[in-house]
Design a protein around this motif. Structure first.
Motif: not given
Length: 360
Positions: A162-164, A170-174, A345-347
């Motif tokens: 679970p790093i940025p 994950i978020n871009a895919f979702t 970069l810090g997501m």
């Protein structure tokens, strides 16, 4: 006079020999070292770096000499390997995993004449540059593709740490998925490893049991693709083309292309123009691409994917453009705005549509 002529002649010969020796020294090949976090194999993250290593060998011929060490654990072992490469006279060293960041910085301080390039990190120094590609752009595209191909509206995601970098993916895919299927969900299983085929396969099987009919991953082995092939569902790989591991299941992969970047940095060292930089190239530079789409993807869907890819490349579309809500349903990016690189970069959060709790 004859004695004087002999002295001059001897001096000329000595000078010629010295010049020849210096030129011979100048022609010594540039030594380039690589540190890999997993075995090279036939697909995955390390495989893409080794493809680029072979590319620069072909491009530069006897001007360079490359060497690599594979399957190097992050941490103390990485520091030992990087140090040894520097001691062995490598002029340029590519350290290709996030966990190599601190070891790279530490070794670079002890070898100020050596140039270092660290993949996916954010710490730089006078002799340490950083690089990555905007693979989240391709992630968004694969999310769109998953939205068109899913029937259950449940997607399984095998994730490493679970790093940025992983959170961005994950978020871009979702976001891409829900642009097509607004109610679709992404279930994430964390394996806490970049490369562990056994854990990856187990995670994939768990997601299939939870109703996922499309799998994707942020891990290095093709195990999730193989699990999907065995279960008769679809899979989207990562890092490289993994179609050989699941001819029917494999839809595509977000792919890194480091070939030209590596060639550019090697040339800069040869020219004496190298300097520390942070490079983050995307679809527009060719650093981020997609593997060929499976023939099972309908032609109109393939056309839509290409159109979106063109819009991302031109800047017309940004995968993280608002409105965006977090997992709790709160607006975090307003309509008309987009997430800046610094935040990307810090997501450290999930967007709406991702199920489960984010690990600490």
């Amino acid at each position: 006079m004859s004695l004087f002529k002999n002295i001059v002649k001897c001096f000329a010969i000595a000078l010629a020999l010295t010049t020849t020796f210096v030129h011979a020294e100048d022609k010594k090949p540039l030594k380039v070292g690589f540190v890999y976090v997993s075995p090279i194999g036939e697909a995955g993250w390390t495989y893409t770096h080794d493809v680029a290593r072979k590319y620069i060998e072909a491009q530069f011929g006897d001007k360079i000499e490359t060497t690599y060490v594979e399957n190097v654990a992050e941490g103390a072992d990485a520091e030992r390997v990087i140090t040894q490469l520097a001691k062995n006279g490598n002029d340029l060293i590519f350290t290709t995993s996030f966990g190599y960041m601190n070891p790279t910085i530490k070794v670079a301080k002890r070898f100020p004449k050596v140039k270092f390039e660290h993949a996916t990190g954010y710490k730089r120094a006078k002799n340490v540059g950083t690089y990555f590609d905007r693979i989240y752009q391709a992630r968004y595209l694969t999310g769109v593709l998953a939205g068109y191909m899913t029937k259950t509206d449940t997607i399984g995601y095998v994730a490493a740490f679970p790093i940025p970098e992983v959170m961005r993916g994950i978020n871009a895919f979702t976001l891409g998925l829900r642009s097509v299927k607004p109610n679709a969900t992404v279930k994430v299983v964390w394996v806490n490893s970049w490369y562990d085929p056994g854990k990856e396969h187990e995670a994939a099987s768990s997601l299939i049991q939870q109703g996922a009919d499309v799998l994707t991953q942020h891990t290095d082995s093709p195990a999730p693709v193989q699990a999907a092939e065995a279960a008769g569902i679809y899979a989207i790989g990562y890092h490289s083309d993994m179609s050989v591991f699941g001819p029917k299941a494999f839809l595509t992969s977000p792919v890194h292309n480091f070939n030209e970047f590596y060639a550019k940095r090697v040339q800069q060292v040869l020219d004496g123009t190298w300097k520390s930089e942070d490079v983050w190239g995307g679809i527009d530079t060719g650093m981020t691409t997609l593997a060929p789409l499976n023939k099972s993807v309908p032609a109109d869907v393939a056309q839509k994917i290409q159109a979106i890819s063109d819009d991302i490349a031109s800047g017309k579309l940004h995968p993280f453009a608002g409105p965006i809500m977090n997992q709790a349903g709160q607006i975090i990016v307003k309509e008309g705005e987009q997430i800046a690189d610094k935040e990307l970069l810090g997501m450290s959060y999930y967007v709406k549509g991702v199920e489960g709790k984010l690990p600490n």
